[in-house]
Design an enzyme around this catalytic site. Structure first.
Site, PDB file in Angstrom:
ATOM      1  N   GLY A  11       1.078  -1.201  -0.067  1.00  0.00           N
ATOM      2  CA  GLY A  11      -0.049  -0.157   0.117  1.00  0.00           C
ATOM      3  C   GLY A  11       0.418   0.687  -0.062  1.00  0.00           C
ATOM      4  N   ARG A  72       0.666  -5.437  -5.623  1.00  0.00           N
ATOM      5  CA  ARG A  72       1.097  -6.703  -4.591  1.00  0.00           C
ATOM      6  C   ARG A  72       1.296  -7.241  -5.747  1.00  0.00           C
ATOM      7  NH1 ARG A  72      -0.717  -4.864   0.353  1.00  0.00           N
ATOM      8  NH2 ARG A  72      -1.796  -3.619   0.415  1.00  0.00           N
ATOM      9  N   ASP A 103       4.159  -4.441   6.131  1.00  0.00           N
ATOM     10  CA  ASP A 103       5.321  -5.803   6.728  1.00  0.00           C
ATOM     11  C   ASP A 103       5.581  -7.024   5.664  1.00  0.00           C
ATOM     12  OD1 ASP A 103       3.202  -8.328   7.890  1.00  0.00           O
ATOM     13  OD2 ASP A 103       4.813  -7.451   8.596  1.00  0.00           O
ATOM     14  N   SER A 105       6.073  -5.652   1.815  1.00  0.00           N
ATOM     15  CA  SER A 105       7.222  -5.084   1.272  1.00  0.00           C
ATOM     16  C   SER A 105       8.642  -5.737   1.974  1.00  0.00           C
ATOM     17  CB  SER A 105       7.169  -4.354   1.910  1.00  0.00           C
ATOM     18  OG  SER A 105       6.099  -3.165   1.149  1.00  0.00           O
ATOM     19  N   THR A 125       4.542   2.716   5.561  1.00  0.00           N
ATOM     20  CA  THR A 125       2.734   2.279   6.041  1.00  0.00           C
ATOM     21  C   THR A 125       2.249   3.273   6.451  1.00  0.00           C
ATOM     22  OG1 THR A 125       1.281   0.911   6.690  1.00  0.00           O
ATOM     23  CG2 THR A 125       3.299   0.583   7.592  1.00  0.00           C
ATOM     24  N   ILE A 126       0.405   3.470   6.771  1.00  0.00           N
ATOM     25  CA  ILE A 126      -0.068   4.562   7.071  1.00  0.00           C
ATOM     26  C   ILE A 126      -0.261   3.514   8.842  1.00  0.00           C
ATOM     27  CG2 ILE A 126      -1.030   5.323   5.105  1.00  0.00           C
ATOM     28  CD1 ILE A 126      -3.446   4.175   5.397  1.00  0.00           C
ATOM     29  N   ASP A 127       0.044   2.206   8.402  1.00  0.00           N
ATOM     30  CA  ASP A 127      -0.479   1.005   9.519  1.00  0.00           C
ATOM     31  C   ASP A 127       0.114   1.620  10.737  1.00  0.00           C
ATOM     32  OD1 ASP A 127      -2.383   0.618   8.092  1.00  0.00           O
ATOM     33  OD2 ASP A 127      -1.429  -1.118   7.326  1.00  0.00           O
ATOM     34  N   ASP A 129       2.576  -0.144  11.481  1.00  0.00           N
ATOM     35  CA  ASP A 129       2.608  -0.903  12.610  1.00  0.00           C
ATOM     36  C   ASP A 129       3.907  -1.971  12.474  1.00  0.00           C
ATOM     37  OD1 ASP A 129       2.565  -1.865   9.736  1.00  0.00           O
ATOM     38  OD2 ASP A 129       0.518  -3.570  10.399  1.00  0.00           O
ATOM     39  N   MET A 169      -8.432   2.971   8.410  1.00  0.00           N
ATOM     40  CA  MET A 169      -8.332   1.866   7.738  1.00  0.00           C
ATOM     41  C   MET A 169      -6.658   1.552   9.793  1.00  0.00           C
ATOM     42  SD  MET A 169      -7.473   2.811   3.826  1.00  0.00           S
ATOM     43  CE  MET A 169      -6.494   1.571   3.545  1.00  0.00           C
ATOM     44  N   ARG A 171      -4.971  -2.395   8.906  1.00  0.00           N
ATOM     45  CA  ARG A 171      -5.292  -3.566   8.390  1.00  0.00           C
ATOM     46  C   ARG A 171      -4.997  -3.888   9.978  1.00  0.00           C
ATOM     47  NH1 ARG A 171      -1.279  -7.191   7.027  1.00  0.00           N
ATOM     48  NH2 ARG A 171       0.468  -5.918   8.035  1.00  0.00           N
ATOM     49  N   ALA A 186     -13.095  11.418  21.185  1.00  0.00           N
ATOM     50  CA  ALA A 186     -14.143  10.352  20.836  1.00  0.00           C
ATOM     51  C   ALA A 186     -14.062   9.643  21.832  1.00  0.00           C
ATOM     52  CB  ALA A 186     -13.544   9.175  20.025  1.00  0.00           C
ATOM     53  N   ARG A 211     -26.953  12.053  30.533  1.00  0.00           N
ATOM     54  CA  ARG A 211     -26.368  13.711  31.150  1.00  0.00           C
ATOM     55  C   ARG A 211     -26.942  13.818  30.629  1.00  0.00           C
ATOM     56  NH1 ARG A 211     -20.932  14.631  29.867  1.00  0.00           N
ATOM     57  NH2 ARG A 211     -19.969  12.717  28.509  1.00  0.00           N
TER      58      ARG A 211
END
Length: 319
Positions: A11, A72, A103, A105, A125-127, A129, A169, A171, A186, A211
């Site tokens: 990605g 990929r 990962d 790659s 990677t944006i993840d 991780d 996203m 993963r 949040a 409340r």
């Protein structure tokens, strides 16, 4: 060593172009020739390889995506595919390789090393991780994209007094959901690293509604499951008007932030330095704002872990 190659795989992530630029210019500064391998490992197998000059990477540091394109490649997971790739590298006289990606790659890079081919991994990677680096190239940009989107969604959530489930996203990692959820206040953050009890989430929503709370934001990492399904379950159990937004691939695009540009430049240059030192089978990373390197196989074996202290803080601040 006179000639190296560089490819991006898996990605795309904002900042990959800055990393490519750093690899090319750092290498040329040290009198190395650099060859770009287009379309990741698929391009490696097919010999889609071209020499890169200083001008080849001009005016790209601010652009998202990757000028080398990416894909990929199932074939590269096979020994036959790996051998085809190495034959292409030999054909072009490329003596070592820099792989920019996540990962999958890195696992491809690990296979090249097993075949005796010098390779260095750069985490893109944006993840966020990849073990062995506090941050990966693209994470900060994606995080800011999510925050901007949630800020806008909060406006309409307030206007209509709705509960919003926002799927991001990542993963199998929950960093994007956790960081954006904490930054956006949040009420609930659902990540794959922590098992959530839906009954507890429902109680939290009802308590807030009782409340006088006018709206709620629930961040869901895609590794947890479908945000749409979670939204339906929440509405059926609370009778609160609930909407779902799946942010999708908008998170991967856009001009990289200053942090990602600087990180990519530092990591790309460090990868070339390691090759010049004769090292291989390493990944570069950043820990406590210091550049580091680890064996790729050892880093991948460690597995990704979430910041548990940050997760606890998000719970405490969303009471």
């Amino acid at each position: 060593m006179k000639r190296i190659g560089v490819l991006t795989s898996g990605g795309d992530s904002p900042g990959m172009n800055a990393a490519i630029r750093a690899v090319v210019r750092k290498a040329i500064y040290h009198d190395l020739e650099v060859y770009g391998i287009y379309y990741g490992y698929a391009g490696l197998i097919n010999g889609d390889i071209k020499k890169l000059e200083l001008g080849s990477v001009g005016d790209i540091i601010h652009r998202g995506g990757t000028m080398l394109y990416t894909a990929r490649c199932e074939e590269f997971k096979t020994i036959e595919g790996q051998k085809k790739g190495i034959e292409q590298l030999k054909k072009f006289g490329i003596e070592a390789l820099v792989v920019i990606g996540g990962d999958g790659s890195f696992r491809g890079a690990e296979k090249l090393v097993e075949h005796g081919y010098p390779t260095i991994g750069v985490p893109g990677t944006i993840d966020n991780d990849i073990p062995g680096s506090d941050f990966t190239i693209g994470f900060d940009t994606a995080l800011n994209t999510v925050i901007d989107a949630v800020d806008k969604i909060r406006d309409t959530a307030t206007s209509h007094e709705r509960t919003y489930v926002i799927e991001v996203m990542g993963r199998h990692a929950g960093d994007l959901a956790l960081w954006s959820g904490l930054a956006d206040g949040a009420e609930t953050i659902m990540i794959p690293e922590v098992e959530d009890n839906m009954d507890d989430i429902i109680k939290r929503l009802k308590r807030g509604h009782d409340r006088g709370k006018k709206h709620s934001i629930i961040m869901v990492a895609e590794g947890v499951g479908s945000g749409v399904d979670i939204g339906k379950e929440i509405q059926s159990k609370t009778d609160l008007e609930t909407r779902v937004t799946v942010l999708g691939h908008i998170q991967r695009g856009g001009s990289p932030t200053a942090q990602d540009r600087v990180l990519a430049s530092r990591l790309g240059a460090k990868a070339v330095e390691l090759l010049l030192e004769g090292q291989e089978g390493k990944m570069v990373g950043i820990e406590n704002n210091k550049l580091v390197s680890h064996n790729i196989d050892e880093a991948l074996a460690r597995g990704h872990k979430i910041d548990e202290e940050m997760y606890r803080l998000s719970k405490e601040l969303s009471i």
